[in-house]
Design an enzyme around this catalytic site. Structure first.
Site: not given
Ligand code: PEP
Ligand code: MG
Length: 580
Positions: A197, A441, A465, A512
Protein backbone atom coordinates in the site's frame (compact mmCIF):
# COMPACT_ATOMS: atom_id res chain seq x y z
CA UNK A 1 31.78 13.64 -4.17
CA UNK A 2 31.49 9.96 -5.04
CA UNK A 3 28.78 9.13 -7.51
CA UNK A 4 27.08 5.72 -7.38
CA UNK A 5 23.78 4.09 -8.18
CA UNK A 6 21.37 1.87 -6.27
CA UNK A 7 18.81 -0.51 -7.71
CA UNK A 8 15.46 -1.43 -6.24
CA UNK A 9 11.97 -2.36 -7.28
CA UNK A 10 9.71 0.12 -9.05
CA UNK A 11 7.13 1.63 -6.79
CA UNK A 12 6.09 4.33 -9.24
CA UNK A 13 7.48 5.65 -12.51
CA UNK A 14 8.76 9.06 -13.52
CA UNK A 15 11.95 11.01 -12.91
CA UNK A 16 12.71 13.16 -9.87
CA UNK A 17 15.80 15.24 -9.27
CA UNK A 18 16.39 16.61 -5.80
CA UNK A 19 18.10 16.41 -2.43
CA UNK A 20 17.96 13.48 -0.01
CA UNK A 21 16.04 13.86 3.20
CA UNK A 22 16.44 10.87 5.51
CA UNK A 23 13.60 9.83 7.78
CA UNK A 24 13.13 6.93 10.12
CA UNK A 25 9.82 5.40 11.08
CA UNK A 26 9.47 7.16 14.41
CA UNK A 27 10.16 10.56 12.95
CA UNK A 28 7.89 10.34 9.97
CA UNK A 29 5.70 13.05 11.36
CA UNK A 30 8.59 15.32 12.09
CA UNK A 31 8.62 18.47 10.09
CA UNK A 32 11.62 20.58 9.36
CA UNK A 33 11.51 24.32 9.39
CA UNK A 34 14.04 27.03 10.00
CA UNK A 35 13.81 29.32 12.97
CA UNK A 36 15.04 32.88 12.74
CA UNK A 37 18.07 33.91 14.83
CA UNK A 38 16.02 35.67 17.53
CA UNK A 39 13.83 32.55 17.91
CA UNK A 40 16.69 30.12 18.51
CA UNK A 41 16.78 30.66 22.28
CA UNK A 42 13.02 30.08 22.47
CA UNK A 43 13.38 26.88 20.45
CA UNK A 44 16.10 25.62 22.81
CA UNK A 45 13.86 26.47 25.75
CA UNK A 46 11.06 24.52 24.08
CA UNK A 47 13.34 21.51 23.81
CA UNK A 48 14.36 21.79 27.47
CA UNK A 49 10.70 21.92 28.52
CA UNK A 50 9.99 18.75 26.53
CA UNK A 51 13.04 17.10 28.10
CA UNK A 52 11.79 17.98 31.57
CA UNK A 53 8.32 16.73 30.77
CA UNK A 54 9.59 13.38 29.50
CA UNK A 55 11.82 13.00 32.61
CA UNK A 56 8.81 13.62 34.82
CA UNK A 57 6.70 11.18 32.83
CA UNK A 58 9.36 8.51 33.15
CA UNK A 59 9.62 9.13 36.87
CA UNK A 60 5.84 8.74 37.24
CA UNK A 61 5.97 5.54 35.22
CA UNK A 62 8.79 4.23 37.38
CA UNK A 63 6.74 4.87 40.53
CA UNK A 64 3.70 3.22 38.99
CA UNK A 65 5.79 0.20 38.04
CA UNK A 66 7.05 0.00 41.62
CA UNK A 67 3.54 0.20 43.07
CA UNK A 68 2.28 -2.41 40.66
CA UNK A 69 5.22 -4.63 41.52
CA UNK A 70 5.99 -4.86 37.83
CA UNK A 71 8.90 -7.08 36.78
CA UNK A 72 12.31 -5.70 37.70
CA UNK A 73 13.18 -5.55 34.01
CA UNK A 74 10.66 -2.78 33.41
CA UNK A 75 12.11 -0.65 36.21
CA UNK A 76 15.57 -1.25 34.79
CA UNK A 77 14.49 -0.12 31.30
CA UNK A 78 12.87 3.01 32.69
CA UNK A 79 16.04 3.68 34.65
CA UNK A 80 18.13 3.37 31.45
CA UNK A 81 15.79 5.78 29.69
CA UNK A 82 16.03 8.29 32.51
CA UNK A 83 19.81 8.08 32.40
CA UNK A 84 19.80 8.59 28.65
CA UNK A 85 17.80 11.76 29.09
CA UNK A 86 20.51 13.09 31.37
CA UNK A 87 23.33 12.16 29.02
CA UNK A 88 24.81 15.07 27.11
CA UNK A 89 24.04 13.33 23.79
CA UNK A 90 20.33 13.81 24.54
CA UNK A 91 20.34 16.66 27.04
CA UNK A 92 22.79 18.97 25.26
CA UNK A 93 23.54 18.01 21.70
CA UNK A 94 20.06 18.67 20.24
CA UNK A 95 20.38 22.23 21.63
CA UNK A 96 23.65 22.60 19.76
CA UNK A 97 22.02 21.28 16.61
CA UNK A 98 19.18 23.80 16.91
CA UNK A 99 21.77 26.55 17.08
CA UNK A 100 23.99 25.14 14.36
CA UNK A 101 21.22 24.49 11.79
CA UNK A 102 18.75 27.16 12.95
CA UNK A 103 16.15 24.40 12.88
CA UNK A 104 13.15 23.39 14.97
CA UNK A 105 13.63 21.18 18.03
CA UNK A 106 11.89 18.14 16.51
CA UNK A 107 14.27 18.20 13.62
CA UNK A 108 17.27 18.43 15.93
CA UNK A 109 16.00 15.40 17.88
CA UNK A 110 15.53 13.38 14.71
CA UNK A 111 19.03 14.26 13.48
CA UNK A 112 20.55 13.33 16.81
CA UNK A 113 18.52 10.15 16.97
CA UNK A 114 19.77 9.03 13.58
CA UNK A 115 23.37 9.74 14.58
CA UNK A 116 22.95 7.73 17.79
CA UNK A 117 21.18 4.85 16.10
CA UNK A 118 23.94 4.60 13.52
CA UNK A 119 26.53 4.49 16.33
CA UNK A 120 24.69 1.71 18.14
CA UNK A 121 24.08 -0.27 14.95
CA UNK A 122 27.80 -0.84 14.37
CA UNK A 123 28.62 -1.90 17.93
CA UNK A 124 30.16 -5.32 18.26
CA UNK A 125 28.59 -6.17 21.58
CA UNK A 126 25.08 -7.53 20.86
CA UNK A 127 23.80 -6.15 24.18
CA UNK A 128 24.93 -2.64 23.33
CA UNK A 129 23.61 -3.01 19.79
CA UNK A 130 20.21 -3.78 21.22
CA UNK A 131 20.27 -0.45 23.09
CA UNK A 132 19.38 1.15 19.78
CA UNK A 133 15.77 0.39 20.66
CA UNK A 134 16.12 2.45 23.85
CA UNK A 135 17.46 5.40 21.87
CA UNK A 136 14.45 5.16 19.58
CA UNK A 137 12.09 5.00 22.53
CA UNK A 138 13.57 7.97 24.30
CA UNK A 139 13.61 10.07 21.14
CA UNK A 140 10.08 9.01 20.34
CA UNK A 141 8.99 10.23 23.79
CA UNK A 142 10.72 13.53 23.17
CA UNK A 143 9.19 13.93 19.74
CA UNK A 144 5.73 13.17 21.03
CA UNK A 145 6.17 15.76 23.78
CA UNK A 146 7.38 18.32 21.25
CA UNK A 147 4.91 17.57 18.50
CA UNK A 148 1.99 17.40 20.93
CA UNK A 149 2.87 20.79 22.27
CA UNK A 150 3.62 22.38 18.92
CA UNK A 151 0.95 20.79 16.70
CA UNK A 152 -1.21 23.87 16.94
CA UNK A 153 1.42 26.28 15.77
CA UNK A 154 3.34 24.27 13.18
CA UNK A 155 3.63 25.97 9.87
CA UNK A 156 3.71 24.17 6.52
CA UNK A 157 7.16 22.60 6.45
CA UNK A 158 9.70 24.05 4.11
CA UNK A 159 12.72 21.83 4.07
CA UNK A 160 14.39 23.82 1.36
CA UNK A 161 13.47 25.39 -1.91
CA UNK A 162 14.95 22.42 -3.71
CA UNK A 163 12.95 19.31 -4.42
CA UNK A 164 13.12 16.89 -1.53
CA UNK A 165 13.41 13.14 -1.90
CA UNK A 166 12.49 11.08 1.13
CA UNK A 167 14.85 8.26 2.03
CA UNK A 168 13.41 5.88 4.61
CA UNK A 169 13.99 2.41 5.92
CA UNK A 170 10.31 1.68 5.56
CA UNK A 171 7.10 3.67 5.46
CA UNK A 172 3.65 2.55 6.42
CA UNK A 173 0.72 3.52 4.19
CA UNK A 174 -0.36 5.86 7.00
CA UNK A 175 3.05 7.57 6.92
CA UNK A 176 2.83 8.09 3.19
CA UNK A 177 -0.59 9.57 3.65
CA UNK A 178 0.91 12.20 5.95
CA UNK A 179 3.19 13.15 3.13
CA UNK A 180 0.32 13.63 0.72
CA UNK A 181 -0.02 17.21 1.86
CA UNK A 182 3.70 17.91 1.44
CA UNK A 183 5.35 18.49 -1.88
CA UNK A 184 7.95 15.73 -1.95
CA UNK A 185 9.57 14.84 -5.23
CA UNK A 186 10.01 11.09 -4.69
CA UNK A 187 10.23 8.27 -2.15
CA UNK A 188 12.96 5.73 -1.60
CA UNK A 189 12.66 2.91 0.88
CA UNK A 190 14.91 0.02 1.82
CA UNK A 191 11.95 -2.25 2.44
CA UNK A 192 8.62 -2.79 0.72
CA UNK A 193 7.02 -4.72 -2.09
CA UNK A 194 6.02 -3.30 -5.44
CA UNK A 195 2.32 -3.52 -4.66
CA UNK A 196 2.47 -2.71 -0.97
CA UNK A 197 0.00 0.00 0.00
CA UNK A 198 2.96 2.28 0.57
CA UNK A 199 3.96 1.99 -3.08
CA UNK A 200 0.34 2.36 -4.17
CA UNK A 201 -0.15 5.58 -2.24
CA UNK A 202 3.11 6.93 -3.66
CA UNK A 203 1.83 6.09 -7.12
CA UNK A 204 -1.44 7.84 -6.39
CA UNK A 205 0.53 10.98 -5.65
CA UNK A 206 1.96 10.78 -9.13
CA UNK A 207 5.55 10.89 -7.90
CA UNK A 208 8.37 8.44 -8.58
CA UNK A 209 9.10 5.86 -5.90
CA UNK A 210 11.52 2.99 -5.57
CA UNK A 211 11.20 0.37 -2.85
CA UNK A 212 13.39 -2.57 -1.71
CA UNK A 213 16.63 -0.62 -2.11
CA UNK A 214 18.15 -2.42 0.91
CA UNK A 215 20.95 0.06 1.64
CA UNK A 216 19.62 3.46 0.68
CA UNK A 217 19.40 4.77 4.23
CA UNK A 218 22.89 3.61 5.03
CA UNK A 219 24.60 4.80 1.87
CA UNK A 220 22.78 8.03 1.11
CA UNK A 221 23.66 11.03 3.24
CA UNK A 222 21.34 13.84 4.24
CA UNK A 223 21.37 16.48 1.50
CA UNK A 224 22.97 14.26 -1.18
CA UNK A 225 22.00 15.15 -4.71
CA UNK A 226 19.78 12.39 -6.16
CA UNK A 227 18.21 11.35 -9.43
CA UNK A 228 15.32 8.91 -9.07
CA UNK A 229 14.35 7.08 -12.23
CA UNK A 230 11.20 5.23 -11.14
CA UNK A 231 10.65 3.36 -14.40
CA UNK A 232 14.26 2.10 -14.55
CA UNK A 233 14.13 1.46 -10.78
CA UNK A 234 17.45 3.18 -10.22
CA UNK A 235 18.70 5.96 -7.96
CA UNK A 236 21.82 7.87 -8.95
CA UNK A 237 23.52 9.42 -5.96
CA UNK A 238 25.60 12.57 -6.46
CA UNK A 239 25.47 12.42 -10.26
CA UNK A 240 28.02 14.35 -12.30
CA UNK A 241 27.02 17.32 -14.40
CA UNK A 242 26.57 15.39 -17.67
CA UNK A 243 24.28 12.79 -16.11
CA UNK A 244 22.27 15.51 -14.41
CA UNK A 245 21.88 17.38 -17.71
CA UNK A 246 20.81 14.18 -19.47
CA UNK A 247 18.17 13.45 -16.84
CA UNK A 248 16.86 17.00 -16.88
CA UNK A 249 16.35 16.54 -20.60
CA UNK A 250 14.56 13.22 -20.08
CA UNK A 251 12.41 14.79 -17.38
CA UNK A 252 11.30 17.54 -19.77
CA UNK A 253 10.58 14.98 -22.49
CA UNK A 254 8.39 13.00 -20.08
CA UNK A 255 6.57 16.16 -19.06
CA UNK A 256 5.99 16.98 -22.72
CA UNK A 257 4.52 13.51 -23.30
CA UNK A 258 2.26 14.00 -20.29
CA UNK A 259 1.04 17.31 -21.64
CA UNK A 260 0.38 15.78 -25.06
CA UNK A 261 -1.66 12.97 -23.50
CA UNK A 262 -3.95 15.57 -21.94
CA UNK A 263 -5.53 16.00 -25.35
CA UNK A 264 -7.18 12.60 -24.85
CA UNK A 265 -8.94 13.77 -21.71
CA UNK A 266 -12.33 14.32 -23.28
CA UNK A 267 -12.09 11.74 -26.08
CA UNK A 268 -14.55 8.84 -25.75
CA UNK A 269 -12.74 5.69 -24.64
CA UNK A 270 -13.24 2.89 -27.17
CA UNK A 271 -11.10 0.27 -28.86
CA UNK A 272 -10.26 0.36 -32.56
CA UNK A 273 -13.14 -2.03 -33.19
CA UNK A 274 -15.52 0.31 -31.41
CA UNK A 275 -15.97 -1.33 -28.00
CA UNK A 276 -16.61 1.24 -25.27
CA UNK A 277 -14.57 1.00 -22.11
CA UNK A 278 -15.35 2.60 -18.79
CA UNK A 279 -12.39 4.31 -17.10
CA UNK A 280 -12.61 4.68 -13.33
CA UNK A 281 -10.16 5.85 -10.71
CA UNK A 282 -8.83 4.65 -7.36
CA UNK A 283 -8.63 7.28 -4.63
CA UNK A 284 -7.55 7.37 -1.00
CA UNK A 285 -8.90 10.71 0.18
CA UNK A 286 -11.78 13.01 -0.82
CA UNK A 287 -9.28 15.66 -1.94
CA UNK A 288 -8.07 13.24 -4.65
CA UNK A 289 -11.22 14.26 -6.54
CA UNK A 290 -9.19 17.03 -8.19
CA UNK A 291 -7.04 14.46 -10.00
CA UNK A 292 -10.11 12.40 -10.90
CA UNK A 293 -11.60 15.37 -12.71
CA UNK A 294 -8.28 16.30 -14.33
CA UNK A 295 -7.89 12.76 -15.68
CA UNK A 296 -11.28 12.87 -17.41
CA UNK A 297 -12.28 9.58 -15.77
CA UNK A 298 -15.89 8.36 -15.66
CA UNK A 299 -16.00 8.14 -11.88
CA UNK A 300 -14.41 6.50 -8.85
CA UNK A 301 -14.17 2.71 -9.01
CA UNK A 302 -12.44 2.35 -5.66
CA UNK A 303 -12.42 4.75 -2.73
CA UNK A 304 -10.12 3.14 -0.15
CA UNK A 305 -12.19 4.49 2.74
CA UNK A 306 -9.92 2.97 5.39
CA UNK A 307 -7.53 5.89 4.92
CA UNK A 308 -10.11 7.99 6.79
CA UNK A 309 -9.51 5.68 9.75
CA UNK A 310 -5.71 5.86 9.83
CA UNK A 311 -3.41 8.29 11.66
CA UNK A 312 -5.87 8.74 14.52
CA UNK A 313 -6.55 6.91 17.76
CA UNK A 314 -10.36 7.05 17.48
CA UNK A 315 -12.94 5.96 14.91
CA UNK A 316 -14.40 8.56 12.56
CA UNK A 317 -18.01 9.33 13.45
CA UNK A 318 -20.96 8.80 11.10
CA UNK A 319 -21.22 12.57 10.53
CA UNK A 320 -17.52 12.89 9.78
CA UNK A 321 -17.59 10.03 7.32
CA UNK A 322 -20.73 11.38 5.69
CA UNK A 323 -18.99 14.71 5.23
CA UNK A 324 -16.01 12.99 3.55
CA UNK A 325 -18.22 10.99 1.22
CA UNK A 326 -20.26 14.04 0.25
CA UNK A 327 -17.07 15.98 -0.28
CA UNK A 328 -15.83 13.28 -2.68
CA UNK A 329 -19.18 13.18 -4.49
CA UNK A 330 -19.16 16.95 -4.89
CA UNK A 331 -15.50 16.91 -5.88
CA UNK A 332 -16.12 14.49 -8.75
CA UNK A 333 -19.10 16.57 -9.84
CA UNK A 334 -21.79 13.93 -9.59
CA UNK A 335 -19.88 11.10 -11.27
CA UNK A 336 -20.48 7.69 -9.65
CA UNK A 337 -18.43 6.81 -6.58
CA UNK A 338 -17.75 3.28 -5.35
CA UNK A 339 -16.95 3.35 -1.65
CA UNK A 340 -15.10 0.33 -0.45
CA UNK A 341 -15.92 -0.36 3.19
CA UNK A 342 -12.82 -0.07 5.36
CA UNK A 343 -10.11 -2.58 4.57
CA UNK A 344 -8.18 -2.39 7.83
CA UNK A 345 -5.71 -4.95 9.13
CA UNK A 346 -2.58 -6.45 7.54
CA UNK A 347 -0.41 -3.49 6.50
CA UNK A 348 -3.09 -0.95 7.42
CA UNK A 349 -3.20 -1.26 11.17
CA UNK A 350 -5.62 0.88 13.12
CA UNK A 351 -4.04 2.73 16.04
CA UNK A 352 -5.84 2.40 19.33
CA UNK A 353 -7.69 -0.71 18.28
CA UNK A 354 -7.25 -2.33 21.65
CA UNK A 355 -9.75 -5.15 21.38
CA UNK A 356 -7.47 -7.50 19.56
CA UNK A 357 -4.02 -6.53 20.79
CA UNK A 358 -2.39 -9.84 19.92
CA UNK A 359 -0.02 -9.43 17.03
CA UNK A 360 -1.36 -11.73 14.36
CA UNK A 361 1.15 -14.35 13.29
CA UNK A 362 0.18 -13.82 9.69
CA UNK A 363 -1.60 -10.47 9.38
CA UNK A 364 -2.41 -10.79 5.67
CA UNK A 365 -4.25 -14.03 6.45
CA UNK A 366 -5.76 -12.69 9.63
CA UNK A 367 -8.52 -10.36 10.72
CA UNK A 368 -8.51 -8.03 7.77
CA UNK A 369 -11.01 -6.26 5.50
CA UNK A 370 -14.57 -7.67 5.75
CA UNK A 371 -13.46 -10.02 8.51
CA UNK A 372 -12.37 -7.03 10.57
CA UNK A 373 -15.64 -5.23 9.79
CA UNK A 374 -17.73 -8.18 10.90
CA UNK A 375 -15.66 -8.43 14.09
CA UNK A 376 -16.52 -4.77 14.81
CA UNK A 377 -20.21 -4.60 13.82
CA UNK A 378 -20.88 -1.27 15.51
CA UNK A 379 -18.03 0.44 13.68
CA UNK A 380 -19.14 -1.25 10.47
CA UNK A 381 -22.76 -0.19 10.95
CA UNK A 382 -21.62 3.40 11.49
CA UNK A 383 -19.83 3.31 8.16
CA UNK A 384 -22.75 1.65 6.37
CA UNK A 385 -25.12 4.34 7.67
CA UNK A 386 -22.74 7.07 6.52
CA UNK A 387 -22.46 5.55 3.03
CA UNK A 388 -26.22 5.06 2.76
CA UNK A 389 -26.82 8.65 3.83
CA UNK A 390 -24.28 9.81 1.23
CA UNK A 391 -26.37 8.04 -1.42
CA UNK A 392 -28.96 10.79 -1.00
CA UNK A 393 -26.36 13.25 -2.35
CA UNK A 394 -25.16 11.41 -5.45
CA UNK A 395 -24.59 8.05 -7.14
CA UNK A 396 -22.91 5.78 -4.59
CA UNK A 397 -22.12 2.07 -4.60
CA UNK A 398 -20.88 -0.09 -1.72
CA UNK A 399 -17.95 -2.42 -2.29
CA UNK A 400 -16.98 -5.13 0.21
CA UNK A 401 -13.29 -6.09 0.34
CA UNK A 402 -11.85 -9.58 0.54
CA UNK A 403 -15.03 -11.60 0.55
CA UNK A 404 -14.12 -15.28 0.67
CA UNK A 405 -17.24 -16.98 1.98
CA UNK A 406 -20.88 -16.62 1.05
CA UNK A 407 -21.78 -16.40 4.76
CA UNK A 408 -19.78 -13.20 5.05
CA UNK A 409 -21.87 -11.76 2.29
CA UNK A 410 -25.11 -12.72 4.03
CA UNK A 411 -23.91 -11.09 7.25
CA UNK A 412 -22.98 -7.91 5.36
CA UNK A 413 -26.40 -7.85 3.69
CA UNK A 414 -28.11 -8.22 7.06
CA UNK A 415 -26.09 -5.36 8.49
CA UNK A 416 -26.96 -3.17 5.50
CA UNK A 417 -30.62 -3.92 6.16
CA UNK A 418 -30.18 -3.02 9.81
CA UNK A 419 -28.42 0.24 8.88
CA UNK A 420 -31.33 1.09 6.58
CA UNK A 421 -33.86 0.40 9.34
CA UNK A 422 -31.94 2.61 11.74
CA UNK A 423 -31.90 5.44 9.22
CA UNK A 424 -35.59 5.03 8.44
CA UNK A 425 -36.34 5.24 12.15
CA UNK A 426 -34.29 8.41 12.33
CA UNK A 427 -36.10 9.70 9.23
CA UNK A 428 -32.86 10.12 7.36
CA UNK A 429 -32.97 9.84 3.56
CA UNK A 430 -30.99 7.41 1.42
CA UNK A 431 -31.31 6.24 -2.19
CA UNK A 432 -33.83 3.50 -3.00
CA UNK A 433 -31.17 1.41 -4.61
CA UNK A 434 -27.54 1.44 -3.48
CA UNK A 435 -25.72 -1.20 -5.57
CA UNK A 436 -23.68 -3.69 -3.59
CA UNK A 437 -20.46 -5.13 -4.97
CA UNK A 438 -17.80 -7.54 -3.80
CA UNK A 439 -14.08 -7.62 -4.36
CA UNK A 440 -12.62 -10.75 -5.85
CA UNK A 441 -9.30 -10.87 -4.05
CA UNK A 442 -8.92 -14.43 -2.83
CA UNK A 443 -8.83 -17.50 -5.06
CA UNK A 444 -11.85 -18.98 -3.27
CA UNK A 445 -13.98 -16.04 -4.37
CA UNK A 446 -12.57 -16.12 -7.90
CA UNK A 447 -13.52 -19.78 -8.20
CA UNK A 448 -17.02 -19.01 -6.97
CA UNK A 449 -17.58 -15.93 -9.11
CA UNK A 450 -20.83 -17.36 -10.50
CA UNK A 451 -22.15 -17.86 -6.95
CA UNK A 452 -21.22 -14.37 -5.73
CA UNK A 453 -22.66 -12.97 -8.95
CA UNK A 454 -26.10 -14.23 -7.87
CA UNK A 455 -26.17 -11.93 -4.85
CA UNK A 456 -24.17 -8.93 -5.96
CA UNK A 457 -24.85 -6.05 -8.33
CA UNK A 458 -21.23 -5.79 -9.46
CA UNK A 459 -17.78 -7.26 -8.89
CA UNK A 460 -14.34 -5.77 -8.76
CA UNK A 461 -11.12 -7.76 -8.98
CA UNK A 462 -8.40 -6.70 -6.57
CA UNK A 463 -5.43 -8.13 -8.41
CA UNK A 464 -2.94 -6.89 -5.80
CA UNK A 465 -4.36 -9.28 -3.27
CA UNK A 466 -5.52 -11.93 -5.73
CA UNK A 467 -1.91 -12.34 -6.85
CA UNK A 468 -0.67 -12.29 -3.26
CA UNK A 469 -3.09 -15.01 -2.16
CA UNK A 470 -2.90 -17.15 -5.31
CA UNK A 471 0.88 -17.22 -5.53
CA UNK A 472 1.39 -17.17 -1.72
CA UNK A 473 3.57 -14.06 -1.86
CA UNK A 474 3.31 -11.38 0.79
CA UNK A 475 2.89 -8.23 -1.27
CA UNK A 476 4.78 -6.17 1.33
CA UNK A 477 7.77 -8.49 1.56
CA UNK A 478 10.58 -7.41 -0.69
CA UNK A 479 12.37 -10.74 -0.20
CA UNK A 480 9.77 -12.45 -2.40
CA UNK A 481 8.80 -9.56 -4.64
CA UNK A 482 10.69 -11.16 -7.54
CA UNK A 483 8.02 -13.89 -7.50
CA UNK A 484 5.13 -11.42 -7.67
CA UNK A 485 4.18 -12.10 -11.26
CA UNK A 486 0.90 -10.80 -12.74
CA UNK A 487 1.66 -12.83 -15.87
CA UNK A 488 1.90 -16.13 -14.01
CA UNK A 489 -0.20 -18.57 -16.10
CA UNK A 490 -2.32 -19.36 -13.04
CA UNK A 491 -3.16 -15.68 -12.65
CA UNK A 492 -3.99 -15.29 -16.33
CA UNK A 493 -6.34 -18.28 -16.17
CA UNK A 494 -7.97 -17.21 -12.95
CA UNK A 495 -8.57 -13.69 -14.22
CA UNK A 496 -9.96 -14.92 -17.52
CA UNK A 497 -12.35 -17.31 -15.79
CA UNK A 498 -13.50 -14.69 -13.32
CA UNK A 499 -14.14 -12.01 -15.93
CA UNK A 500 -15.89 -14.39 -18.30
CA UNK A 501 -18.04 -15.99 -15.58
CA UNK A 502 -19.19 -12.63 -14.32
CA UNK A 503 -19.92 -11.39 -17.84
CA UNK A 504 -21.87 -14.58 -18.55
CA UNK A 505 -23.93 -13.99 -15.42
CA UNK A 506 -24.65 -10.45 -16.64
CA UNK A 507 -22.94 -8.86 -13.64
CA UNK A 508 -20.63 -5.92 -14.42
CA UNK A 509 -17.05 -6.55 -13.43
CA UNK A 510 -14.10 -4.21 -13.13
CA UNK A 511 -10.43 -4.57 -12.16
CA UNK A 512 -9.16 -2.14 -9.55
CA UNK A 513 -5.77 -3.65 -8.68
CA UNK A 514 -2.57 -2.05 -9.92
CA UNK A 515 -2.58 -4.31 -12.98
CA UNK A 516 -5.45 -2.21 -14.37
CA UNK A 517 -3.17 0.82 -14.63
CA UNK A 518 -0.32 -1.03 -16.34
CA UNK A 519 -0.40 -0.42 -20.09
CA UNK A 520 1.30 -3.76 -20.66
CA UNK A 521 -1.78 -5.47 -19.23
CA UNK A 522 -4.45 -3.45 -21.05
CA UNK A 523 -4.79 -5.75 -24.05
CA UNK A 524 -4.70 -8.81 -21.83
CA UNK A 525 -7.74 -7.52 -19.97
CA UNK A 526 -9.52 -6.46 -23.15
CA UNK A 527 -8.99 -9.95 -24.53
CA UNK A 528 -10.37 -11.49 -21.34
CA UNK A 529 -13.55 -9.47 -21.86
CA UNK A 530 -13.00 -6.66 -19.36
CA UNK A 531 -14.94 -3.49 -20.15
CA UNK A 532 -14.28 -1.47 -17.00
CA UNK A 533 -10.91 -0.48 -15.51
CA UNK A 534 -10.17 1.34 -12.25
CA UNK A 535 -6.72 2.79 -11.61
CA UNK A 536 -4.66 5.66 -10.23
CA UNK A 537 -5.78 8.92 -11.88
CA UNK A 538 -2.29 9.41 -13.33
CA UNK A 539 -2.65 6.16 -15.32
CA UNK A 540 -6.00 6.98 -16.92
CA UNK A 541 -4.64 8.75 -19.99
CA UNK A 542 -1.77 6.33 -20.81
CA UNK A 543 -4.17 3.36 -20.53
CA UNK A 544 -6.80 5.19 -22.55
CA UNK A 545 -4.25 5.80 -25.29
CA UNK A 546 -3.49 2.09 -25.28
CA UNK A 547 -7.17 1.18 -25.57
CA UNK A 548 -7.63 3.59 -28.46
CA UNK A 549 -4.93 1.71 -30.37
CA UNK A 550 -6.07 -1.82 -29.51
CA UNK A 551 -8.36 -4.23 -31.25
CA UNK A 552 -10.43 -6.28 -28.81
CA UNK A 553 -11.10 -9.13 -31.21
CA UNK A 554 -7.42 -9.67 -31.87
CA UNK A 555 -6.59 -9.45 -28.15
CA UNK A 556 -9.24 -12.07 -27.47
CA UNK A 557 -7.56 -14.52 -29.83
CA UNK A 558 -4.18 -14.13 -28.14
CA UNK A 559 -5.73 -14.48 -24.70
CA UNK A 560 -7.45 -17.70 -25.79
CA UNK A 561 -4.11 -19.04 -26.95
CA UNK A 562 -2.47 -17.99 -23.67
CA UNK A 563 -5.10 -19.90 -21.76
CA UNK A 564 -4.82 -23.01 -23.90
CA UNK A 565 -1.08 -23.55 -23.86
CA UNK A 566 0.93 -25.35 -21.20
CA UNK A 567 4.20 -24.60 -22.96
CA UNK A 568 6.09 -21.73 -21.23
CA UNK A 569 7.87 -20.71 -24.45
CA UNK A 570 4.61 -20.43 -26.36
CA UNK A 571 3.02 -18.61 -23.45
CA UNK A 572 5.83 -16.04 -23.50
CA UNK A 573 5.52 -15.68 -27.28
CA UNK A 574 1.74 -15.13 -27.18
CA UNK A 575 2.12 -12.60 -24.40
CA UNK A 576 4.62 -10.71 -26.53
CA UNK A 577 2.42 -10.84 -29.63
CA UNK A 578 -0.52 -9.55 -27.63
CA UNK A 579 1.37 -6.35 -26.94
CA UNK A 580 3.08 -6.05 -30.31
C1 PEP B 1 -6.30 -5.05 -4.57
O1 PEP B 1 -6.06 -5.88 -3.69
O2 PEP B 1 -6.00 -5.21 -5.78
C2 PEP B 1 -6.97 -3.79 -4.23
C3 PEP B 1 -7.37 -2.95 -5.15
O3 PEP B 1 -7.11 -3.50 -2.91
P1 PEP B 1 -5.89 -3.00 -2.01
O4 PEP B 1 -4.71 -2.75 -2.90
O5 PEP B 1 -6.33 -1.78 -1.31
O6 PEP B 1 -5.68 -4.15 -1.09
MG1 MG C 1 -6.99 -5.64 -1.78
Amino acid sequence: MVSFSLHGVGGAGGIAIGRAHKVSHVVNEVVHYTVSAPQIAAEIARYKTALKRVSEELETLRKQAENMQAPGELAAILEVHSLMLQDSSVAEQPCELIEQHACNAEWAVSLQMQALVEKFEVMEDPYLRERKADVLHVCEHLLKALVGEAREKLAIPSISSEKTILVAYDLSPADVLHFKSNAYAAFLTDMGGVNSHTAIVARSMGIPAIVALHNARRLIQEGDSLIVDGAAQVVIVNPDREVLAEYRLRQSALELDRQKLKRLRTAPCASLDGISISMLTNVELPQDAVEVIESGADGVGLFRSEFLFLNRPDWPSEEEQLESYISLLNGVKGKPVTIRTFDLGADKQKEGWSKHTRVAPNPALGLRAVRFSLAEPLVFLTQLRAILRASAYGPVQILIPMISHINELHQVMQLIERAKQQLTKREMPFADKVPLGGMIEVPAAAMLTHVFAKYLDFLSIGTNDLIQYTLAIDRTDEAVSYLYDPMHPAIVRLLTQTIRQSTKAGVPISVCGEMAGDINMTRLFLGMGLRSFSMQPAQILPVKQRILTSEVKEAQEWVNRLNRTDDPAKFAMYAERLNA
